[in-house]
Design a protein around this motif. Structure first.
Motif, mmCIF file in Angstrom:
data_model
loop_
_atom_site.group_PDB
_atom_site.id
_atom_site.type_symbol
_atom_site.label_atom_id
_atom_site.label_comp_id
_atom_site.label_asym_id
_atom_site.label_seq_id
_atom_site.Cartn_x
_atom_site.Cartn_y
_atom_site.Cartn_z
ATOM 1 N N ALA A 30 0.814 -1.216 0.000
ATOM 2 C CA ALA A 30 0.000 0.000 0.000
ATOM 3 C C ALA A 30 0.844 1.260 0.000
ATOM 4 C CB ALA A 30 -0.926 0.002 1.222
ATOM 5 N N MET A 31 2.088 1.139 0.437
ATOM 6 C CA MET A 31 2.952 2.311 0.534
ATOM 7 C C MET A 31 3.921 2.427 -0.633
ATOM 8 S SD MET A 31 3.704 2.338 4.630
ATOM 9 C CE MET A 31 4.621 3.880 4.544
ATOM 10 N N GLY A 32 3.730 1.597 -1.667
ATOM 11 C CA GLY A 32 4.558 1.709 -2.860
ATOM 12 C C GLY A 32 5.778 0.818 -2.870
ATOM 13 N N TYR A 33 5.918 -0.060 -1.881
ATOM 14 C CA TYR A 33 7.077 -0.951 -1.808
ATOM 15 C C TYR A 33 6.734 -2.356 -2.293
ATOM 16 C CZ TYR A 33 8.930 2.776 1.141
ATOM 17 O OH TYR A 33 9.358 3.997 1.620
ATOM 18 N N ASP A 34 5.851 -2.431 -3.276
ATOM 19 C CA ASP A 34 5.428 -3.727 -3.771
ATOM 20 C C ASP A 34 6.549 -4.481 -4.458
ATOM 21 O OD1 ASP A 34 5.118 -1.514 -5.580
ATOM 22 O OD2 ASP A 34 4.200 -2.876 -7.008
ATOM 23 N N TYR A 35 7.620 -3.777 -4.830
ATOM 24 C CA TYR A 35 8.753 -4.426 -5.506
ATOM 25 C C TYR A 35 9.684 -5.125 -4.519
ATOM 26 C CZ TYR A 35 10.953 -0.178 -3.813
ATOM 27 O OH TYR A 35 11.385 0.844 -3.004
ATOM 28 N N HIS A 79 7.976 8.389 4.348
ATOM 29 C CA HIS A 79 7.980 6.927 4.381
ATOM 30 C C HIS A 79 7.301 6.285 3.190
ATOM 31 C CE1 HIS A 79 9.805 7.017 8.297
ATOM 32 N NE2 HIS A 79 8.887 7.863 8.700
ATOM 33 N N VAL A 80 6.400 6.987 2.553
ATOM 34 C CA VAL A 80 5.743 6.450 1.365
ATOM 35 C C VAL A 80 6.693 6.544 0.176
ATOM 36 C CG1 VAL A 80 3.842 6.788 -0.251
ATOM 37 C CG2 VAL A 80 3.444 7.015 2.203
ATOM 38 N N LYS A 81 6.752 5.479 -0.605
ATOM 39 C CA LYS A 81 7.582 5.498 -1.811
ATOM 40 C C LYS A 81 6.916 6.377 -2.862
ATOM 41 C CE LYS A 81 11.199 3.627 -4.004
ATOM 42 N NZ LYS A 81 12.566 3.590 -3.476
ATOM 43 N N PRO A 82 7.678 7.217 -3.563
ATOM 44 C CA PRO A 82 7.078 8.019 -4.628
ATOM 45 C C PRO A 82 6.397 7.136 -5.673
ATOM 46 C CG PRO A 82 9.302 8.769 -4.158
ATOM 47 C CD PRO A 82 9.114 7.498 -3.390
ATOM 48 N N ILE A 83 5.411 7.729 -6.355
ATOM 49 C CA ILE A 83 4.704 6.985 -7.393
ATOM 50 C C ILE A 83 5.702 6.408 -8.393
ATOM 51 C CG2 ILE A 83 3.047 7.156 -9.283
ATOM 52 C CD1 ILE A 83 1.695 9.448 -7.743
ATOM 53 N N LYS A 84 6.668 7.219 -8.727
ATOM 54 C CA LYS A 84 7.700 6.788 -9.671
ATOM 55 C C LYS A 84 9.058 6.907 -9.006
ATOM 56 C CE LYS A 84 7.804 8.302 -13.717
ATOM 57 N NZ LYS A 84 7.959 9.285 -14.795
#
Length: 983
Positions: free
Chosen positions: A256-261, A419-424
């Motif tokens: 959810a915070m953009g760290y799906d990778y 703490h949230v990863k940028p969209i890109k």
């Protein structure tokens, strides 16, 4: 070089400290020392003047690490973990590089790389040094800091002779040889303090943090902690792994915070300590500690094991830390605080940094130890700002944690910018240049700009309120300050070193401030130049590239005419880009700036042919036409090209309504979608074959589209528009292509999107017929060379590149002007634009979010004056700043202190590895032979051995030699002023 790193003898270490401090007031590169305020906190029967320090890791392994951290404000030192496997055996298990901290952190090192006896000596050396330095340099109370041991990983190893001897030596250093040696050296250096030195406490540590490997059984953890409490009588913290949260929580949170990778599976979660086992165990350990009169608590958290899938580090598994670990650690903290009613003491790491440290402390969570943040530029210097921020809060003995405050912290972390990863993900911030041995400071922002704008200089002028001079400097290279100050793709900002701190300096916005506030002064200062005889230029196309080319030529006195088929100049920005992005008034100011130099403008008719222009006396012709021709989407249905559709909407010729789908994901697609939404479309959907992170549009433009209510349909490939529906095939991401983007793969499944009109924002092109009809040859993409096959005819901007950014068009325009004029433009940078090295250094380690745009100069790190990222980010202080006699500063790499962790590589703006590519100081001939680095070995007196290219050669510095003069100056300076580096 190899990863071999060895301790510095205590006498040499202290000579380094006292000499550096006497010379420049610094210690191991810490630019501003923390001097204790008199406040303190009780812990383990001792006191700490601040609740901060380095976590067990690369920043607490060597004596110089610990000293540097202390000077910067650390007072709680969780020294690096020891275990029964050590030295060469452990080093063989740690691949290099082993640290990656350019964003969230990763590492592959877990215990000290020294032998356990060496580690003990390092900590005792640091202990003795801090006792004396705190007093003689007035840094704080000699009893105002605490050393906390970290041991692992099983009871057998901890009870074994090696680790047991370490524990006993740390508890009572009188039995160690190094303790006596340290006191003897200190008394020689500080004879007035002999009595104080004799009284230095031999009890280096009375506390321990238990570090266990993933998969350690709960009964083994309890046996270790019980032994340390009851048998060794040590205050004890037990380190907890984030896996205690469970796989689903961790996966859901990070996704959810953009760290799906970040890749991990369930096995660690299944094998590690479980919540049901942990709670009663911690209750029993607390009771045992209470019965022994000792303190007990939990250390949150250990690092988080993840898979290496993208070549991040050379191994199959690595340990994640930093900002992505914080939401997991703080949620674990919340659950523990709630479970134990706030009574469990918690020591916090796991992503602690400047922006959350005050909130942690206010919630009763301390000590706070850090790792990832001080591995970034600014390094240990970041500690001071954290200390000063928390020092304003009340210091109270531990009385419990605030569960609700921790809950709020956990909730907020999921949307927190920090703490949230940028969209890109940001692109690489490195240039394509190799780092030089000397004078390696550079401004990455300038290198990332196609016209190499003097960014640090004009930002500094704006900071000083010198808007006229700032705009004058900008327009030396950039004649479109309003356009670029508003809609520039600002690649410079992705290169900004501030990205390693908090967020980029707002370079584009600062340019616009200069343009708006300095425009009248600049216009009043312009004078017509003398005309150049024998040269006359025609520019076909009155968009940004054409305007820029005309400006450059007009300024140089070249007679110039712009031919524009529309009724007015401005190109795509004026006729296509929505007014909410940039106004016609702003565009007109850039045009007026160009016209001030006497350029002729002919609008409203097609340009004459090349032959006609030459017949009219034009010696140089530039095609600067835009990419107005739509790309082919290739699907049936109601499809409009984005450029022409947007032009019609802006002109008021096209009405908008119903459901609109925009196919494409560049900035043009974002503009089209936002224009549709703002012009009356009911629903607007951007359709893209890949996911959002692979969209070519700027992060800022994506965010604006989302804010306007545009919906993103990711992993969708359009097939057909019919009957109010756009049918799309669902895609999945396959292997990465040459650009690094993962290629979309068809799944055979379909989805329908409500759609009355498809806007195609893919593959806009220049109409090459205009070029070929005039004899200009084009390539397979319909693009000519800059200098075409027709004598005197050139192409620039979109005409040369396909759809180009405004600043790329300006770069081409400058190249054309140089070809016409025969020389590059020269100019002077105002003296007021320069900043001193001391002022640049004062900003290091200071995190500060953007606020007032005109004050962005306060945030600019002035990398063109001082970089030193490699020195900041080296935990071992192996990259040293050398002050030269002429006032310049050079970086010297000290081989003996480097373990090739690779951290400095991430932050060097060059395409280089400072630990391999900077000029190196070797301690021994064996070290030099074991390395390929260019460097020097001092042989005594005037004799040195130097490797530049090829094999090392011996030189005599007293006579003539073939060493490069500037390199010889560095070598002589190191010998004469920095002998403590190799003593």
């Amino acid at each position: 070089m190899s990863e071999k790193m060895y301790p510095i003898p205590f006498r040499s270490l202290m000579n380094w400290v006292v000499t550096e401090y006497a010379d420049c007031g610094e210690i191991f590169g810490i630019h501003k020392a923390y001097r204790a305020s008199g406040k303190s906190l009780p812990i383990f029967g001792e006191r700490i003047e601040t609740p901060f320090g380095p976590a067990a890791g690369p920043n607490s392994q060597l004596a110089q690490n610990i000293i540097a951290a202390y000077v910067a404000g650390a007072r709680f030192f969780e020294v690096k973990t020891v275990q029964k496997m050590d030295g060469a055996d452990l080093a063989a298990c740690v691949p290099r590089p082993c640290i990656l901290a350019n964003d969230e952190g990763y590492n592959q090192e877990w215990s000290t790389e020294l032998t356990v006896p060496q580690a003990m000596d390092e900590y005792i050396k640091a202990w003795c040094a801090l006792k004396v330095l705190s007093k003689v340099y007035d840094l704080g109370d000699p009893d105002g800091f605490v050393f906390n041991m970290s041991v692992g990983y099983d009871l057998e190893g901890i009870k074994g002779e090696k680790v047991n001897t370490y524990i006993d030596g740390m508890m009572d250093a009188r039995r160690t040889a190094i303790f006596g040696e340290c006191k003897a050296v200190l008394k020689e250096l500080f004879p007035a303090e002999s009595d104080f030195i004799d009284a230095i406490s031999p009890r280096v540590s009375g506390s321990v943090t238990v570090s266990t490997l993933h998969g350690c059984p709960p009964d083994e953890i309890e046996r270790i902690a019980s032994y340390l409490i009851s048998e060794k009588h040590l205050h004890t913290f037990v380190k907890c792994n984030p896996t205690i949260l469970g796989y689903e929580t961790a996966r859901r949170t990070l996704d959810a915070m953009g760290y799906d990778y970040i890749v991990f599976d369930e096995h660690h979660f299944n094998e590690d300590l479980q919540w049901a086992d942990a709670v009663p165990m911690f209750q029993r350990l607390q009771k045992l500690a209470d019965s022994c009169g000792l303190e007990f608590g939990l250390k949150l958290s250990n690092t988080f094991p993840v898979d290496t899938t993208r070549g991040e580090l050379p191994n199959n598994e690595m340990y994640m830390s930093g900002r992505s670990l914080f939401p997991l650690t703080i949620e674990m903290c919340h659950r523990i605080s709630r479970q134990f009613g706030g009574r469990m003491r918690i020591s916090f790491a796991g992503g602690a940094e400047y922006f959350n440290c005050d909130k942690l402390f206010a919630a009763g969570i301390w000590p706070i130890t850090v790792a990832t943040t001080i591995l970034k530029p600014g390094g240990y210097n970041r500690l001071l700002q954290m200390v000063e921020k928390v020092e304003a809060l009340p210091y109270r003995p531990f009385s419990g944690t605030d569960t609700q405050a921790i809950c709020d912290l956990s909730t907020a972390s999921h949307t927190d910018f920090h703490h949230v990863k940028p969209i890109k993900p940001l692109p690489s911030r490195k240039s394509d240049k190799q780092v030089p041995w000397l004078d390696c400071f550079m401004a990455p922002c300038k290198g990332g700009c196609p016209i190499e704008q003097d960014i640090p200089e004009y930002v500094e002028l704006v900071r000083k309120g010198l808007y006229g001079p700032a705009l004058k400097l900008i327009t030396e290279k950039n004649p479109l300050p309003f356009l670029t100050g508003t809609i520039c793709a600002h690649r410079c900002q992705t290169k900004c070193s501030r990205n390693f701190y908090d967020e980029s300096v707002r370079i584009r916005d600062t340019k616009l401030v200069a343009a708006e506030r300095g425009y009248e002064a600049l216009m009043a200062s312009i004078r017509h130049p003398a005309k150049v005889a024998g040269k006359k230029a025609a520019i076909i196309g009155g968009g940004p590239t054409g305007i820029a080319a005309a400006y450059f030529l007009g300024r140089a006195g070249v007679e110039t005419t712009i031919f524009e088929r529309e009724q007015c100049l401005g190109g795509v920005p004026r006729h296509v880009i929505p007014a909410f992005r940039i106004t016609n008034e702003a565009i007109q100011k850039d045009i007026a700036l160009m016209e001030k130099y006497g350029v002729e403008v002919r609008c409203g008719a097609p340009a004459p042919s090349v032959a006609e222009l030459k017949a009219m006396g034009y010696t140089h012709i530039l095609y600067a036409v835009g990419a107005w021709k739509p790309g082919r989407l290739g699907i049936p249905g109601d499809v409009a090209g984005a450029i022409q559709w947007m032009k019609g909407v802006k002109a008021g010729n096209i009405s908008v309504g119903g459901n609109v789908a925009v196919v494409g994901a560049g900035n043009t697609a974002m503009d089209a979608a936002r224009l549709a939404k703002r012009s009356g479309a009911q629903h607007v959907t951007i359709v893209y074959r890949r996911t959002r992170k692979y969209m070519p549009a700027d992060e800022h433009e994506l965010a604006l589209a989302l804010a306007d209510g545009v919906v993103f349909a990711e992993l969708c490939a359009p097939v057909e528009q019919k009957d109010g529906v756009l049918r799309c095939e669902k895609m999945k991401l396959g292997e990465a292509d040459a650009s690094g983007r993962r290629s979309p793969v068809a799944t055979g499944e379909y989805v329908d999107i409500p759609c009355d009109l498809v806007i195609s924002a893919v593959g806009e092109q220049v109409d090459s017929d205009l070029l070929t009809s005039n004899g200009v040859e084009v390539d397979g993409k319909g693009r000519p060379a800059f200098r075409t096959n027709v004598e005197g005819v050139y192409a620039a901007g979109d005409a040369r590149r396909g759809p180009a950014t405004v600043v790329e068009g300006i770069a081409d325009a400058a190249q054309f002007a140089e070809a016409v004029i025969g020389a590059p433009h020269t100019y002077d940078i105002p003296q007021q634009a320069y900043i001193t090295k001391a002022d640049a250094i004062a900003k290091k380690g200071i995190l500060r979010m953007s606020g007032c745009t005109a004050c962005e100069g306060e945030r600019c790190l002035q990398c063109s004056t001082a970089c030193e990222n490699c020195a900041d980010s080296c935990p071992n202080r192996a990259n040293v700043v050398i002050a030269m006699a002429d006032g310049s500063h050079q970086i010297l790499h000290v081989d003996k202190m480097c373990n090739e962790c690779g951290n400095c590589t991430q932050f060097c703006p060059y395409h280089s590895e400072p630990c391999h590519d900077k000029f190196t100081l070797f301690q021994t001939a064996e070290d030099m032979a074991d390395s390929h680095n260019a460097g020097v070995l001092f042989l005594g007196g005037d004799r040195v051995k130097v490797r530049t290219f090829g094999e090392p050669k011996e030189y005599d510095l007293s006579g003539s030699n073939d060493l490069p003069a500037e390199l010889e100056k560095l070598i002589v300076t190191v010998r004469d002023r920095y002998s403590y580096l190799f003593a």
